[in-house]
Motif scaffolding. Structure first.
Motif, PDB file in Angstrom:
ATOM      1  N   LEU A 102     -47.163  25.965   3.249  1.00  0.00           N
ATOM      2  CA  LEU A 102     -45.778  26.012   2.784  1.00  0.00           C
ATOM      3  C   LEU A 102     -44.851  25.216   3.702  1.00  0.00           C
ATOM      4  CD1 LEU A 102     -45.524  29.763   1.699  1.00  0.00           C
ATOM      5  CD2 LEU A 102     -45.670  27.749   0.218  1.00  0.00           C
ATOM      6  N   PHE A 103     -45.073  25.309   5.004  1.00  0.00           N
ATOM      7  CA  PHE A 103     -44.251  24.573   5.970  1.00  0.00           C
ATOM      8  C   PHE A 103     -44.493  23.073   5.842  1.00  0.00           C
ATOM      9  CE2 PHE A 103     -42.753  24.091  10.519  1.00  0.00           C
ATOM     10  CZ  PHE A 103     -41.495  24.628  10.306  1.00  0.00           C
ATOM     11  N   LEU A 104     -45.751  22.691   5.701  1.00  0.00           N
ATOM     12  CA  LEU A 104     -46.112  21.285   5.497  1.00  0.00           C
ATOM     13  C   LEU A 104     -45.432  20.735   4.245  1.00  0.00           C
ATOM     14  CD1 LEU A 104     -49.656  19.825   5.791  1.00  0.00           C
ATOM     15  CD2 LEU A 104     -48.365  19.455   3.724  1.00  0.00           C
ATOM     16  N   CYS A 105     -45.384  21.518   3.186  1.00  0.00           N
ATOM     17  CA  CYS A 105     -44.747  21.076   1.938  1.00  0.00           C
ATOM     18  C   CYS A 105     -43.259  20.803   2.132  1.00  0.00           C
ATOM     19  CB  CYS A 105     -44.958  22.111   0.835  1.00  0.00           C
ATOM     20  SG  CYS A 105     -46.651  22.163   0.214  1.00  0.00           S
ATOM     21  N   HIS A 106     -42.586  21.613   2.934  1.00  0.00           N
ATOM     22  CA  HIS A 106     -41.174  21.366   3.222  1.00  0.00           C
ATOM     23  C   HIS A 106     -40.993  20.022   3.925  1.00  0.00           C
ATOM     24  CE1 HIS A 106     -38.796  24.929   2.128  1.00  0.00           C
ATOM     25  NE2 HIS A 106     -39.921  25.591   2.277  1.00  0.00           N
ATOM     26  N   GLY A 107     -41.858  19.754   4.897  1.00  0.00           N
ATOM     27  CA  GLY A 107     -41.777  18.481   5.610  1.00  0.00           C
ATOM     28  C   GLY A 107     -42.086  17.298   4.715  1.00  0.00           C
ATOM     29  N   ALA A 108     -43.107  17.423   3.884  1.00  0.00           N
ATOM     30  CA  ALA A 108     -43.471  16.338   2.971  1.00  0.00           C
ATOM     31  C   ALA A 108     -42.357  16.071   1.966  1.00  0.00           C
ATOM     32  CB  ALA A 108     -44.775  16.679   2.246  1.00  0.00           C
ATOM     33  N   GLY A 120     -40.102  12.641  -0.288  1.00  0.00           N
ATOM     34  CA  GLY A 120     -39.486  12.866  -1.587  1.00  0.00           C
ATOM     35  C   GLY A 120     -40.400  13.498  -2.619  1.00  0.00           C
ATOM     36  N   VAL A 121     -41.541  14.024  -2.199  1.00  0.00           N
ATOM     37  CA  VAL A 121     -42.458  14.681  -3.131  1.00  0.00           C
ATOM     38  C   VAL A 121     -42.017  16.116  -3.351  1.00  0.00           C
ATOM     39  CG1 VAL A 121     -44.401  13.199  -2.499  1.00  0.00           C
ATOM     40  CG2 VAL A 121     -44.045  15.349  -1.282  1.00  0.00           C
ATOM     41  N   LEU A 122     -42.574  16.756  -4.360  1.00  0.00           N
ATOM     42  CA  LEU A 122     -42.305  18.169  -4.633  1.00  0.00           C
ATOM     43  C   LEU A 122     -40.817  18.454  -4.812  1.00  0.00           C
ATOM     44  CD1 LEU A 122     -44.761  19.598  -1.952  1.00  0.00           C
ATOM     45  CD2 LEU A 122     -45.190  19.387  -4.395  1.00  0.00           C
ATOM     46  N   GLY A 123     -40.103  17.530  -5.395  1.00  0.00           N
ATOM     47  CA  GLY A 123     -38.675  17.717  -5.618  1.00  0.00           C
ATOM     48  C   GLY A 123     -37.794  17.072  -4.579  1.00  0.00           C
ATOM     49  N   ALA A 183     -35.980  16.234  -0.753  1.00  0.00           N
ATOM     50  CA  ALA A 183     -35.101  16.979   0.152  1.00  0.00           C
ATOM     51  C   ALA A 183     -33.877  17.463  -0.611  1.00  0.00           C
ATOM     52  CB  ALA A 183     -34.682  16.090   1.319  1.00  0.00           C
ATOM     53  N   MET A 184     -33.601  18.739  -0.518  1.00  0.00           N
ATOM     54  CA  MET A 184     -32.421  19.342  -1.138  1.00  0.00           C
ATOM     55  C   MET A 184     -32.246  18.906  -2.597  1.00  0.00           C
ATOM     56  SD  MET A 184     -29.807  19.244   2.072  1.00  0.00           S
ATOM     57  CE  MET A 184     -30.378  17.711   2.795  1.00  0.00           C
ATOM     58  N   GLY A 185     -33.335  18.971  -3.355  1.00  0.00           N
ATOM     59  CA  GLY A 185     -33.263  18.683  -4.784  1.00  0.00           C
ATOM     60  C   GLY A 185     -33.487  17.236  -5.166  1.00  0.00           C
ATOM     61  N   GLY A 186     -33.795  16.374  -4.237  1.00  0.00           N
ATOM     62  CA  GLY A 186     -34.094  14.988  -4.567  1.00  0.00           C
ATOM     63  C   GLY A 186     -33.893  14.072  -3.381  1.00  0.00           C
ATOM     64  N   GLY A 197     -32.135  16.834  10.677  1.00  0.00           N
ATOM     65  CA  GLY A 197     -32.973  16.918   9.487  1.00  0.00           C
ATOM     66  C   GLY A 197     -34.286  16.166   9.548  1.00  0.00           C
ATOM     67  N   TRP A 198     -34.244  14.915   9.992  1.00  0.00           N
ATOM     68  CA  TRP A 198     -35.477  14.123  10.014  1.00  0.00           C
ATOM     69  C   TRP A 198     -36.461  14.681  11.035  1.00  0.00           C
ATOM     70  CZ3 TRP A 198     -38.111  10.949  13.476  1.00  0.00           C
ATOM     71  CH2 TRP A 198     -39.123  10.164  12.916  1.00  0.00           C
ATOM     72  N   TYR A 199     -35.947  15.071  12.200  1.00  0.00           N
ATOM     73  CA  TYR A 199     -36.825  15.619  13.238  1.00  0.00           C
ATOM     74  C   TYR A 199     -37.417  16.957  12.805  1.00  0.00           C
ATOM     75  CZ  TYR A 199     -34.960  11.910  16.095  1.00  0.00           C
ATOM     76  OH  TYR A 199     -34.624  10.674  16.572  1.00  0.00           O
ATOM     77  N   ALA A 200     -36.615  17.760  12.127  1.00  0.00           N
ATOM     78  CA  ALA A 200     -37.120  19.029  11.601  1.00  0.00           C
ATOM     79  C   ALA A 200     -38.224  18.778  10.581  1.00  0.00           C
ATOM     80  CB  ALA A 200     -35.988  19.827  10.973  1.00  0.00           C
ATOM     81  N   ALA A 201     -38.051  17.770   9.740  1.00  0.00           N
ATOM     82  CA  ALA A 201     -39.059  17.460   8.723  1.00  0.00           C
ATOM     83  C   ALA A 201     -40.368  16.992   9.359  1.00  0.00           C
ATOM     84  CB  ALA A 201     -38.526  16.401   7.758  1.00  0.00           C
ATOM     85  N   VAL A 202     -40.273  16.213  10.422  1.00  0.00           N
ATOM     86  CA  VAL A 202     -41.486  15.774  11.133  1.00  0.00           C
ATOM     87  C   VAL A 202     -42.198  16.976  11.737  1.00  0.00           C
ATOM     88  CG1 VAL A 202     -42.349  14.444  13.102  1.00  0.00           C
ATOM     89  CG2 VAL A 202     -40.676  13.428  11.544  1.00  0.00           C
ATOM     90  N   ILE A 203     -41.420  17.877  12.354  1.00  0.00           N
ATOM     91  CA  ILE A 203     -42.024  19.096  12.909  1.00  0.00           C
ATOM     92  C   ILE A 203     -42.669  19.910  11.794  1.00  0.00           C
ATOM     93  CG2 ILE A 203     -41.488  21.334  13.967  1.00  0.00           C
ATOM     94  CD1 ILE A 203     -39.391  19.838  15.678  1.00  0.00           C
ATOM     95  N   GLN A 204     -42.004  20.029  10.660  1.00  0.00           N
ATOM     96  CA  GLN A 204     -42.565  20.792   9.544  1.00  0.00           C
ATOM     97  C   GLN A 204     -43.875  20.186   9.062  1.00  0.00           C
ATOM     98  OE1 GLN A 204     -39.305  20.658   6.814  1.00  0.00           O
ATOM     99  NE2 GLN A 204     -38.209  22.331   7.811  1.00  0.00           N
TER     100      GLN A 204
END
Length: 157
Positions: free
Chosen positions: A30-36, A41-44, A46-49, A59-66
């Motif tokens: 689930l955490f990996l999916c948030h980062g991806a 831009g997969v799975l919808g 970031a924040m709906g598109g 945001g970008w650093y958080a996504a890399v960590i995710q």
């Protein structure tokens, strides 16, 4: 003959490493999916598109960590370290982004950050459970000793 109520806790204790491994894998995925979603831009997206612009703070650093920590936790590779970084990033997200809006997660939209923070903190203390790649890279004696400890604990319960 043992009563049915006395065998249930024993069976649950024996299943604990496997339940923990499933918990670890689901939380990591689930955490990996948030980062991806944020990075690619997969799975919808970031924040709906869309995606988070590269290098933007936080945001970008958080996504890399995710993405990275989620993958490591999913695989059970460096689980405790990856979970510590992930938990810290989610604590930062909660207190810096969500908590200033309102005190409670239900009011400030920080439920996911709070749940991920505590789930990863749990994994820091419990370790990866069964089915972790860490076991493949551990010295033979260490893996064998860990298995023997688990067996002794299950037998003692």
């Amino acid at each position: 003959m043992a009563s049915p109520t006395s065998t249930l806790p024993t069976r649950l204790d024996q299943a604990q490493p496997y339940a923990l491994a499933l918990f670890r894998a689901v939380v990591g995925l689930l955490f990996l999916c948030h980062g991806a979603a944020s990075l690619f831009g997969v799975l919808g997206g970031a924040m709906g598109g869309g995606t988070v612009p590269a290098g933007t703070w936080p945001g970008w650093y958080a996504a890399v960590i995710q993405l990275v920590a989620g993958a490591l936790v999913l695989l059970g590779l460096g689980t405790r370290s990856a979970a510590l970084v992930a938990s810290g990033s989610m604590a930062y997200a909660y207190f810096k982004v969500h908590q200033p809006e309102s005190l409670f997660p239900l009011q400030n939209g920080g439920e996911a950050s709070a749940m991920f923070c505590w789930a990863f903190l749990l994994l820091v203390f419990t370790g990866p459970g069964a089915w972790a790649l860490d076991r493949l890279f551990a010295p033979r004696g260490t893996a064998r000793e860990a298995q023997q400890r688990e067996e002794r604990a299950a037998a003692a319960a």
